[in-house]
Design an enzyme around this catalytic site. Sequence first.
Site, short mmCIF file in Angstrom:
data_model
loop_
_atom_site.label_atom_id
_atom_site.label_comp_id
_atom_site.label_asym_id
_atom_site.label_seq_id
_atom_site.Cartn_x
_atom_site.Cartn_y
_atom_site.Cartn_z
N GLY A 297 0.84 -1.18 0.00
CA GLY A 297 0.00 0.00 0.00
C GLY A 297 0.88 1.23 0.00
O GLY A 297 2.04 1.19 0.43
N GLN B 185 2.86 9.98 1.48
CA GLN B 185 4.15 9.30 1.58
C GLN B 185 5.08 9.64 0.43
O GLN B 185 6.28 9.38 0.50
CB GLN B 185 3.95 7.77 1.63
N CYS C 128 5.61 -0.24 7.40
CA CYS C 128 5.27 0.99 6.68
C CYS C 128 6.49 1.45 5.92
O CYS C 128 7.59 1.49 6.48
CB CYS C 128 4.82 2.06 7.68
N LEU C 129 6.31 1.80 4.65
CA LEU C 129 7.44 2.25 3.83
C LEU C 129 8.05 3.54 4.38
O LEU C 129 9.21 3.85 4.07
CB LEU C 129 7.01 2.46 2.38
N HIS D 293 -4.77 1.21 7.33
CA HIS D 293 -3.42 1.75 7.48
C HIS D 293 -3.20 2.92 6.51
O HIS D 293 -2.70 3.98 6.90
CB HIS D 293 -2.41 0.61 7.22
N GLU D 294 -3.59 2.72 5.24
CA GLU D 294 -3.38 3.78 4.25
C GLU D 294 -4.28 4.98 4.53
O GLU D 294 -3.86 6.14 4.39
CB GLU D 294 -3.61 3.25 2.83
N HIS E 155 -2.88 7.34 6.96
CA HIS E 155 -1.85 8.26 6.45
C HIS E 155 -2.46 9.58 5.98
O HIS E 155 -1.79 10.61 5.99
CB HIS E 155 -1.08 7.63 5.29
NI NI Z 1 2.36 3.21 5.94
#
Ligand code: NI
Length: 166
Positions: free
Chosen positions: A47, A52, A90-91, A132-133, A136
């Site tokens: 995701g 991000q 998480c990236l 989760h996304e 963000h």
């Molecule tokens: Ni994330």
Amino acid sequence: MAILKIARMGHPVLLGRAEEVTDPTAPEIRRLIRDMAETMLDAGGIGLAAPQVYQPLRLFLWREGQDLRVLMNPEITPLGEDRATAFEGCLSIPGLRGEVERPARVAWRGLDQNGLPVAGEAEGLTARVLQHENDHLDGIFYLMRMNDLTRLGFIEELARLSEEDA
Ligand code: NI
């Protein structure tokens, strides 16, 4: 297409409330979606949310099996009382995994990559990724959802732990 730089935790773009996408079919939005798709696949993520990649817009991508899905201006609503616990990464927080409890099932709605209304229900990994996304877009990291920070660790160390458990 281009691989975009991924913002890491601590950058202000990840802490604010992202803005609604006002023109979902604008060329710059289509380009952003293509670049985000390439960036996510390159990074090995499942995701990726627009903040991000330094774009404070309410837009995210996720992988569902072989499909790449897009949601703009999403609304995510828990369904029922069931909750599920699993490790997340998480990236924007490279190298770490943490255990997060979330609603097990959600309803989702928003606009797809063509700006058309879409809606559905999700459970399991997809329900988790959507939440989760979506977080963000409101400046929330999975770390802020954790109940027990002893369930946070570096991936390599957690792998060693599970090997010792086995
Ligand atoms: Ni994330």
